[in-house]
Each structure stands twice: as C-alpha cells, then as structure tokens.
Design a protein around this motif. Structure first.
Motif, short mmCIF file in Angstrom:
data_model
loop_
_atom_site.label_atom_id
_atom_site.label_comp_id
_atom_site.label_asym_id
_atom_site.label_seq_id
_atom_site.Cartn_x
_atom_site.Cartn_y
_atom_site.Cartn_z
N LEU A 1 111.76 -50.69 -64.61
CA LEU A 1 111.47 -51.96 -64.80
C LEU A 1 112.41 -53.16 -64.25
O LEU A 1 112.16 -53.99 -63.98
CB LEU A 1 110.99 -52.46 -66.16
CG LEU A 1 109.50 -52.00 -66.58
CD1 LEU A 1 109.16 -51.97 -68.06
CD2 LEU A 1 108.22 -52.37 -65.74
N GLY A 2 113.88 -52.64 -64.37
CA GLY A 2 114.78 -53.48 -63.95
C GLY A 2 114.67 -53.67 -62.49
O GLY A 2 115.20 -55.06 -62.03
N GLN A 3 113.85 -52.86 -61.79
CA GLN A 3 113.53 -53.07 -60.38
C GLN A 3 112.65 -54.13 -60.00
O GLN A 3 112.44 -54.56 -58.92
CB GLN A 3 113.30 -51.82 -59.66
CG GLN A 3 114.38 -51.01 -59.34
CD GLN A 3 115.17 -51.20 -58.41
OE1 GLN A 3 115.08 -51.77 -57.31
NE2 GLN A 3 116.51 -51.25 -58.92
N PHE A 4 112.07 -54.82 -61.39
CA PHE A 4 110.80 -55.92 -61.02
C PHE A 4 111.29 -56.89 -61.81
O PHE A 4 110.37 -57.71 -62.28
CB PHE A 4 109.67 -55.14 -61.68
CG PHE A 4 109.30 -54.10 -60.68
CD1 PHE A 4 108.70 -54.12 -59.63
CD2 PHE A 4 109.65 -52.79 -61.28
CE1 PHE A 4 108.17 -52.68 -58.87
CE2 PHE A 4 109.42 -51.63 -60.48
CZ PHE A 4 108.68 -51.63 -59.05
N GLU A 5 112.50 -57.08 -62.30
CA GLU A 5 113.20 -58.44 -62.80
C GLU A 5 112.67 -59.55 -62.33
O GLU A 5 112.36 -60.66 -62.92
CB GLU A 5 114.71 -58.42 -62.87
CG GLU A 5 115.47 -57.77 -63.95
CD GLU A 5 116.82 -57.80 -63.48
OE1 GLU A 5 117.45 -57.08 -64.29
OE2 GLU A 5 117.46 -58.50 -62.85
N HIS A 6 112.55 -59.66 -60.96
CA HIS A 6 112.32 -60.79 -60.42
C HIS A 6 111.05 -61.46 -60.56
O HIS A 6 110.76 -62.64 -60.65
CB HIS A 6 112.60 -60.58 -58.74
CG HIS A 6 111.84 -59.50 -58.19
ND1 HIS A 6 111.94 -58.42 -58.59
CD2 HIS A 6 110.75 -59.37 -57.37
CE1 HIS A 6 111.36 -57.30 -57.88
NE2 HIS A 6 110.45 -58.08 -57.29
N CYS A 7 110.31 -60.39 -60.84
CA CYS A 7 108.81 -60.72 -61.09
C CYS A 7 108.48 -60.68 -62.74
O CYS A 7 107.87 -61.75 -63.07
CB CYS A 7 107.93 -59.51 -60.78
SG CYS A 7 106.36 -59.58 -61.20
N LEU A 8 109.28 -60.20 -63.60
CA LEU A 8 109.12 -59.96 -64.66
C LEU A 8 109.75 -61.31 -65.43
O LEU A 8 109.21 -61.92 -66.36
CB LEU A 8 109.76 -58.89 -65.51
CG LEU A 8 109.23 -57.50 -65.27
CD1 LEU A 8 109.88 -56.37 -65.72
CD2 LEU A 8 107.65 -57.48 -65.92
N ASN B 1 116.47 -55.02 -68.97
CA ASN B 1 115.76 -56.32 -69.26
C ASN B 1 114.99 -56.02 -70.50
O ASN B 1 114.20 -55.25 -70.69
CB ASN B 1 114.93 -56.60 -67.95
CG ASN B 1 114.09 -58.03 -68.01
OD1 ASN B 1 113.40 -58.14 -69.01
ND2 ASN B 1 114.60 -58.81 -67.43
#
Lengths: 408, 408
Positions: free
Chosen positions: B141-148, B11
C-alpha cells in the motif's frame, strides 16, 4: 486506535562472522558519512520537502565500488536520471562470457567458512530497506524447520539493501548465478524489477518477486498505478502522523515496563498482567511496535497490586498464564543468567512457590472475569500477540468472525 | 551474532472503531479462556512436547461460530483429522446460490461507517498469525501513498488470523465476494491454500497467495518439501534458542535505554549516540527486535559522557545526527506533549541551544573518527536501521558490496 503490523521469526541461527578490524576502512567510512554532519549545520528553509540525497545513505564502500565500476566502464560518474534501461542493455551484451570473470563481489577479507560450499544460498535484493524480502524468506524457511533443525539442509542468506542501480543489480545476479543461489527481490522501481527478471532469465537464476504480484493486484483492485518509488526515495513520505504515534507508543511502553508508573495505566491501550517470566515485556514491545500503548503489571506475592489497575477501562486488560513446569524451567534459566545461585531469591524458581503464585494470580483473574486469560505455554510472542489483538479488536467491534480491521 | 528480521510501516491511518461494551460477551470469553488457566495447574511431564491444543487459542466467539455452523451442517463437533478436502466439496456444491444468503460474517453490533461503501476492501486470511499478510499489504500500500494520502482511494483491510478450517475460509471468501474485496492469503496448509484458490475462482474473488510462490521456490531450491504446518501448529517449534536470545536482546535494550547502566555498554552489540530526539530509543527497540543488544547514550551539554563509552569495542558505536530545523520541530512537539510550556527546559527547543548542542556532539564525533555518523533527517526508523546494519555487518565481514549475511 492505531494500526497493527508485525514480524515473526520462526527459526534463527547464529551468524558466524569473521571480524576484521581495519582502522583505515573505518576512518574512510566516517569521512564519507560525516558529510552528512556538515550538512546539518546549514539552516534549511523547508527541510521536510528536501530529504537528503539517496546516495548519501549508503556506505562509502558501496559508493566506491560503484564508482570503480563506472570508471572501468568509461561512464561519467554523475548518474542523473534513471539510466536503468540503457545500462541493462549494455550489461546484458556482455552476456555469459562476463560471468566467468565476475568476481568483484567476492569477499576481500577472509574466505567464507568451509560449510558455505554445502549450504544453499538465498540472495535477497531490494531498492528499499530489504526488510520485506528478509521477513518473507524467514517465514518461508519456517516451512523447512524439519530439515534445517537437523542440518540436513543448511541455508545462507545474503541481504543486499538500497540497491538502486542496474549495474549493481546485475553484478549481484551474476554472483548468484556463480553460487547457484535463489534470488528473492523487492524492487519498487519497475525498470529495476524488469532488469532483475531479465538478468535472472539470462543467467538461469531462479528468482521470486516478493511484492510485485501483490502490488499489481492492489493496483488493479484500486485502478491506480503504483508509484514505483522505493521506501526512502524522494517523493515517498515515511514520516506520517501515524508513524510518530507508533514511536510514541514505543516510548510509552518502555516507560511503563515492569509495573512502573501505575498512575499512567489508564493511558494505555492494552495492559498485560501476569507473574514474572510470562513474557509480558517482549509482548508489550511487540505490540508497541504495532502502535499500541502497552503497560504491563507484574503480579508478585506479597506485593500489592496497584489500585489503578482496577480503574482501567473495560477491554484493555489481558491476563497471561503459563504451565508451572515450563515456568520453572524458564525461571531457573533466568536466575542463572542473573547470577543467582540459590542464595538470593531462592524461592523464585521453586515449584511450590510457583504453584502458589499461579494460584494467587488465578484468584485475581477469577475476581476480574472481564479480563481474558491467555495461556502462553509454548507460544511465541507473535502468536500471543495475534490472540491478544484478535480479542482486543473483537471486543471493540463485534463481528461473528474475529477480525482486525484498519482504514487507510 | 544474531539474525536480523524486521518490519516497516509505510503508511498508517487510524482505525475508527465502534466501541461496544457488553459484559456478557466479555464474561463468556473469560469462561472459555480460563479453561487454559485450569490446565496449567496440572503438572505436565513433558510440557514442551505437548503444546496446548490449537482450538484453545482462538476466542470463544470463533469457536461458537464454528460450532453453530457445524450443528447447522449436521456434522459432528469433533473434527479430528483434516477434513479440508471433503468440506470444500460440499461447501462448493452450495455454489453461488448460497452467496446471497451469506450474511453470517456481517457485524452483529453497529453498522460499518458510511464511507465503508466508497472504500475498497482487502481481506487477509492466514492459518498462522497473519502478520506476514498484514505486513505485505502494508508495504504494498506504500506504493499507493499518492492516492491514499489525498483520500482519492480509501482502503479498508480486514485480517482474519488462525483460520484453520475450510468452512471458515469459504465463509470469508464468500463475504469477500459480497464486498468486492481483494483476498490476500498466507495458508501454510496446502489443502487450505488449494481450497482458497478454488473458492476464489468459483466466486470470482481476485486473490494473491503471499507465501506460496516463495515457499515453492525454496522447496525446489533445497529439494525438500515444505512441512505445510502453520506457525503455532503442533510439530512447529517456535521457541528456538535464537528466539530466546532475541527476547534477551529486547530486555537488555530496555534496561539500557536513555543512558542507563553505563557499566553495561561493553555488553551491547550496538551503541547509539546522539542528542535528544534523534530517534535513539525507537531505533534501539527496532534493532533489539531483530536480536541485537542495543544501548543508547544521550549527549546533553553539561552532562559528562560516560567514560565507559570510549571503552566499547570498535565497530559497535554509531552516531546519529539531524538537521537542526527538523530537530527543533520535533523538540517543540515533544515539549508540548510533555506539558512544558516555556517554563521548564525552556532552552530545549531553542535554535541557538540546538545548534550549540549539535556542534558539541559534532566535536565528540570528530574526536572519535571510527564512529560512523548517520544522518537521520527525514528517515524512518526502518531506513536508519537498514543503514546501521549494513555498516555493522560490512565492518565485520568485508565484501565489496555491503550485505547482511545469516546462516540457517
């Protein structure tokens, strides 16, 4: 401006493969994979929201192995939903007694080379591409160069990527136990990570979770739970706008290689200038992979420097220079590999010519004092890239301590 | 065969820079860095064994900052030997009282953008290039895509690379404390890693040691101590034979891009075949960075496929295919960016033409059943690379579970 991300390889050794030609095997692979080809001829109304099913992305062999295991275990082949939890319990019930018979991972082709017995193994397991596990192991092994270089300790690494099934995972852990391997994993799916931890504990396999701790730390920092979705899973969007811009950067950089299309220099983010064999091309590509549009301009005595170079905006141009003795060594090797044996380009690797050329480029650099000049002697591309980007970002965003900042 | 190592970006978001032009600043940079240029005109008897001093590789600004601190602290400028231990004690004695006045890291240029206050910060510190820290943070941070993605949580990252001085390190930790940042570090030097740990504890900065645990696990696995030398330090050899072979792979791959030099196809390790815009070029470059010599051959209706393609050894050729609707979208965007507005190449992105072309390439694939065909729709380059290499290595070395093996 784009983001920067990279990899560095500190020590590579050749892989000795036993090349086995098996037309039947290849044919089977193709038969399986061409399912995908057939699929593409179907019109899709919302293709982006319907990524291909994950099970199609692996090889036929993996699927076959997985199916064979399922049949032996008396399970249904349809594995809808996450059966990680139930699977791991039944697999664990087999316990150590199963370990002695765990040979299903052994090669069906030729035997491993003889020194495999003396080398230590590192297994890498991922439910994504596995590149992070591989990269981390590579970089960490750089700390053992002193031992690896003189072969005092040999290491074999084995990367298992796209492992999204607890059964496969447990089989790999059992094989790691048999080989006395260290297991390094990046498993985004929390039930897979938990299964790996438990299996490693059960079979006394030393293991390291590469991304778990940093993901947990970020989750706690942001007060947001991680998605638990591995890369490539439905629900993960790999193809962001920035991703396509990175690809554009790579394509731009290839087209601009070796002084091509000088009229485009003003479109580059970074322009590298230097004599032949200062590493402009690999450095350009390395930076392009991070999303920077890079052009490189070779300086050759007798060939005019493109005028457009002097019209490039400030802060974009970087000069590269190198020790003449090292440059001569590199050029001699290059001339040899190109098949020049003294006849053509004879002055290319002559010391007088090299000194003259470095003096010539030195004068150009002196006439353009806004171009930082970077000494590349003894530096790996990754290191030069770090210096270039530190300066590049520092000149764009003034801080007392150079930094590269990025916004997500 | 060469080794494989890679990076993946899950991302990316644009960095908003405040571009500040300051000719004096640039000039100072150049004055400092051109010291290196002067050096290169000196003949060196054993250049490889004498890498340039580490202090020359940073920017002038970093050195200036460092010197200013040293003068204020009343220390000698010559910092021979590792003073990490003694430094950290005196710096720690300053304790929290120093924190309030710790503003020396703040930007001397423009202020940060307004949303910097709402975004969470992640500091990355390395005594090497910092690419591993950056890569790991990126992937995590790819694990937080849904938020980012929906900007529910914004993140700013700041990479500080080449930090080889405890004083700088402590300053960064203090700034991280001020900003409430998470600190991620890769510090090969054990005294630096220890200092980071202590400083983070003292100033309550949450921190993660990215490479420490894996390095310790490997050390214990091999029964060998890590060198503790960061990348680029004297004593570390970055320029191995394999490293140069990787560069050769990159240069080969660039020269073979887009069907160029078909007579060289037999020299490639991997040959990619597909219609325009199936990602052959970025995939080729990605694989080249891992050390594979890659050639790519575009299939265009009406243009004969080079005969040399059919003479390439088995197991080297991979077909790429894609959903026609997705391909049309990509081609339309491409045509637009190339400036075609319907006049030239008008059929390039027309659905009938696309279907016909995919059928044409499908027939070629069917006639060559030993070529695996990979569906690239919705896949990032890193994911396709993982599939290609899994198949490539699997066909060379037969195992029941596909793996990529490597020897160090």
């Amino acid at each position: 401006m784009l983001a920067s991300t990279a990899f560095s390889i500190s020590n590579l050794q050749p892989i000795q493969f036993s090349a086995v030609s098996d037309p039947n095997h290849l044919q089977t692979d193709h038969a399986s994979l061409s399912l995908s080809t057939a699929q593409t001829t179907q019109p899709a109304s919302a293709p982006q929201s319907k990524p291909p099913e994950r099970k199609l992305k692996g090889s036929q062999q993996l699927n076959r192995w997985s199916r064979a295991r399922a049949i032996r275990a008396g399970r249904k082949l349809d594995r809808a939903g996450n059966k990680a939890e139930s699977n791991v319990i039944s697999l664990f019930q087999a316990g150590n007694s199963d370990l002695a018979h765990s040979d299903s991972l052994a090669g069906s082709g030729e035997e491993d080379d003889v020194d495999a017995t003396t080398a230590k193994s590192i297994y890498m397991v991922s439910d994504g591409t596995g590149w992070t596990a591989e990269h981390s192991v590579n970089v960490a092994l750089g700390q053992f160069e002193h031992c690896l270089v003189d072969r005092g300790c040999a290491v074999n690494t084995h990367l298992f990527s796209g492992i999204d099934d607890v059964e496969q995972l447990v089989e790999i852990v059992k094989q790691a136990a048999k080989e006395g391997a260290l297991l390094v994993y990046t498993l985004a799916d929390p039930s897979m990570a938990e299964a790996s931890k438990s299996a490693c504990k059960l079979w006394s396999v030393p293991s390291i979770d590469v991304l778990g701790p940093i993901t947990e730390a970020i989750a706690s920092h942001l007060s947001v739970s991680p998605s638990g979705l591995p890369r490539g899973a439905p629900g993960r969007n790999s193809l962001t706008e920035e991703y396509f811009r990175r690809i554009e950067a790579i394509e731009f950089t290839i087209k601009q290689d070796d002084g091509a299309l000088p009229d485009n220099l003003n479109k580059a983010d970074i322009v590298l200038v230097g004599v032949s064999r200062t590493g402009k091309t690999p450095l350009s590509i390395y930076l392009a992979q991070m999303g920077y549009k890079v052009a490189n301009v070779p300086i050759v005595m007798g060939i005019e420097v493109p005028r457009t170079l002097f019209q490039v905006g400030p802060g974009k141009i970087f000069g590269l220079t190198i020790n003449p003795v090292v440059l001569q060594t590199i050029r001699k090797a290059r001339a040899k590999s190109l098949g020049f044996h003294g006849e053509v380009k004879s002055n290319y690797s002559e010391m007088d010519y090299i000194r003259e050329e470095l003096e010539y480029v030195g004068k150009i650099f002196a006439q353009n004092p806004s171009w930082p000049v970077i000494e590349v002697t003894g530096k790996a591309i990754e290191e030069t890239a770090a210096v270039v980007l530190r300066l590049y970002h520092d000149r764009k965003q003034k801080h007392c301590m150079p930094r590269i900042s990025k916004r997500y």
